[in-house]
Enzyme design. Structure first.
Site, PDB file in Angstrom:
ATOM      1  N   CYS A 152       0.838  -1.192   0.000  1.00 28.48           N
ATOM      2  CA  CYS A 152       0.000   0.000   0.000  1.00 28.48           C
ATOM      3  C   CYS A 152       0.883   1.255   0.000  1.00 28.48           C
ATOM      4  O   CYS A 152       1.729   1.416   0.884  1.00 28.48           O
ATOM      5  CB  CYS A 152      -0.898  -0.014   1.228  1.00 28.48           C
ATOM      6  SG  CYS A 152      -1.840   1.519   1.439  1.00 28.48           S
ATOM      7  N   CYS A 207       0.204   3.227   3.515  1.00 27.20           N
ATOM      8  CA  CYS A 207       0.657   2.778   4.845  1.00 27.20           C
ATOM      9  C   CYS A 207       1.701   1.667   4.804  1.00 27.20           C
ATOM     10  O   CYS A 207       2.255   1.295   5.840  1.00 27.20           O
ATOM     11  CB  CYS A 207      -0.537   2.320   5.683  1.00 27.20           C
ATOM     12  SG  CYS A 207      -1.146   0.664   5.243  1.00 27.20           S
ATOM     13  N   CYS A 232      -6.352  -1.912   0.491  1.00 27.61           N
ATOM     14  CA  CYS A 232      -5.394  -2.234   1.551  1.00 27.61           C
ATOM     15  C   CYS A 232      -6.179  -2.739   2.753  1.00 27.61           C
ATOM     16  O   CYS A 232      -7.052  -2.039   3.268  1.00 27.61           O
ATOM     17  CB  CYS A 232      -4.580  -0.991   1.930  1.00 27.61           C
ATOM     18  SG  CYS A 232      -3.535  -1.264   3.381  1.00 27.61           S
ATOM     19  N   CYS A 279      -5.181  -0.158   6.076  1.00 29.73           N
ATOM     20  CA  CYS A 279      -5.623   1.229   6.295  1.00 29.73           C
ATOM     21  C   CYS A 279      -6.900   1.589   5.564  1.00 29.73           C
ATOM     22  O   CYS A 279      -7.437   2.688   5.734  1.00 29.73           O
ATOM     23  CB  CYS A 279      -4.516   2.214   5.907  1.00 29.73           C
ATOM     24  SG  CYS A 279      -4.290   2.384   4.118  1.00 29.73           S
ATOM     25  N   ASP A 338      21.415   0.163 -16.216  1.00 26.21           N
ATOM     26  CA  ASP A 338      21.166  -1.056 -15.429  1.00 26.21           C
ATOM     27  C   ASP A 338      20.181  -1.942 -16.203  1.00 26.21           C
ATOM     28  O   ASP A 338      19.058  -1.536 -16.466  1.00 26.21           O
ATOM     29  CB  ASP A 338      20.583  -0.631 -14.071  1.00 26.21           C
ATOM     30  CG  ASP A 338      20.325  -1.802 -13.142  1.00 26.21           C
ATOM     31  OD1 ASP A 338      20.222  -2.947 -13.612  1.00 26.21           O
ATOM     32  OD2 ASP A 338      20.194  -1.552 -11.926  1.00 26.21           O
TER      33      ASP A 338
END
EC number: 6.3.5.13
Length: 412
Positions: A201, A204, A217, A220, A338
């Site tokens: 999430c 949170c 979520c 929360c 990368d």
């Protein structure tokens, strides 16, 4: 819009003139379009130039990890139904390139501007946009891009209290979290194939639950908002529940999603969905993407895929096996150096396709394909790869600089 018909000061006019001269010199020297260097010179002469140029325009900003160049083109076509449009159609999407694009057209009513994710907050400050379209956020250029949640946080802080109407993808939790600080959001159900950047999430840190197309979520209560626009098969559903057919020459589900977001943006400016979607049919290819070109008596379709989410969408639109596929990967500055992201792409989706591998980092890609149990040949260049492919059309998938190399070689 400003009532002032000419917002440019003498200094700004000098900056525009100098920028155009430098851009023309760069083009004459064969160094590309010149838009970035021209914009840099202009901004050096007048640091407020972008804001001044935007004053006389109704501005739309488009930002995302994937699809922003195409969506910018679709929105620009739709808004031409309502008046002249200026746009950074070639994808120069940082402040210098944007300034250069706006300086090139003094008669426009609308500015439709693609913005690199990292620069969105600053460009929004300078251009006072009427609308901002947020499509998706996923991992990209791992060596120099901020981690996705940090980008979302940057958007969230930069857009807090913005007067712009934000048109945002309800299916991407990172985008929803970023857009939720804005007082005026239109949610679009545009879908999200790539979910690996949004399992925790953003609000949170809890674990995201993803039943079907929904998400929330469990810790929360942060959850998917109810969309007012959505993509349904080959139709856009508007806030009144009417279904409008999507007419596109561009392939794939991702472009239907881009068209859905574009129709929602066009409606902010009073262009009806039917008109917007019909106008989008004009777009055949975007800066070479999706173009089919003839090369060595073969048809090559050129597809751009820069990161795991983009590769996943691209695999979904290539012709079925045994269509041959050429893959090209570089790792230059514009790509990010990368290449570890190759391990996030599910190359088993290419099973059954004859594969040829080219590009600066073809050996990195070869190792990845070997682990994915794919049959492939490593080739020196596009010429050799095309000669090794069985007859018929060839799908060519490349990342950013590899794509530019290919376009130069095959004459697109």
């Amino acid at each position: 819009m400003s009532g002032n018909s000419d917002p440019l000061t003498p200094r700004a006019k000098l900056a525009v003139t100098a920028g155009k001269a430098v851009a023309a010199a760069s083009r004459a020297a064969g160094r590309g379009s010149g838009s970035v260097i021209g914009g840099k010179v202009a901004l050096r002469l007048d640091p407020d130039l972008l804001a001044r140029l935007a004053q006389s325009l109704d501005v739309v900003l488009v930002s995302a990890t994937n699809g922003k160049t195409t969506t910018t083109r679709l929105i620009a076509e739709a808004l031409r139904a309502a008046g002249p449009v200026v746009s950074n159609a070639l994808g120069a999407n940082m402040p210098a390139g944007i300034t250069s694009a706006l300086a090139g057209n003094s008669d426009a009513r609308y500015g439709v501007i693609e913005v690199d994710e990292k620069y969105l907050a600053g460009v929004a400050r300078d251009t006072d946009p009427k609308c901002i379209a947020l499509l998706n956020l996923s991992r990209d250029q791992l060596d120099r891009a901020a981690e996705t949640r940090m980008l979302a946080e940057n958007w969230r802080e930069g857009l807090a209290g913005s007067k712009a109407v934000v048109v945002a993808n309800a299916d991407d939790p990172l985008v929803v979290w970023a857009a939720s600080s804005s007082p005026n959001v239109i949610w679009v159900a545009a879908g999200q194939m790539w979910k690996d950047d949004a399992w925790s999430c953003p609000s949170c840190g809890g674990v995201m639950q993803r039943p079907g197309d929904d998400w929330f979520c469990g810790d929360c209560g942060f959850r998917r908002p109810t969309p007012s626009w959505s993509l349904s098969g080959d139709h856009v559903l508007d806030p009144h529940g009417s279904a409008w057919p999507i007419h596109l020459q561009l392939p794939g589900r991702a472009n239907k999603a881009n068209a859905t977001s574009s129709a929602a943006v066009a409606a902010v400016f009073g262009v009806p969905p039917q008109v917007a979607l019909e106008r989008m049919y004009q777009v055949q290819a975007v800066a070479g993407r999706y173009d089919v070109v003839q090369f060595k008596e073969r048809d090559l379709r050129l597809l751009l895929a820069k990161n795991p989410a983009g590769w996943l969408e691209t695999f979904s639109l290539i012709d079925p096996p045994p269509t041959p596929v050429i893959l090209s990967v570089n790792a230059r500055g514009a790509d990010g150096t990368d290449t570890s992201w190759l391990w996030d792409v599910d190359y088993t989706r290419l099973t059954g396709h004859p594969i040829c591998v080219i590009g600066d980092r073809k050996l990195d890609l070869a190792v990845r394909l070997e682990v994915a149990n794919q049959h492939f040949q490593v080739c020196d260049d596009i010429d050799q790869a095309v000669q090794l492919c069985p007859p018929g059309r060839i799908e060519v998938i490349a990342n950013y600089t590899a794509f530019q190399d290919l376009r130069r070689r095959v004459g697109n």
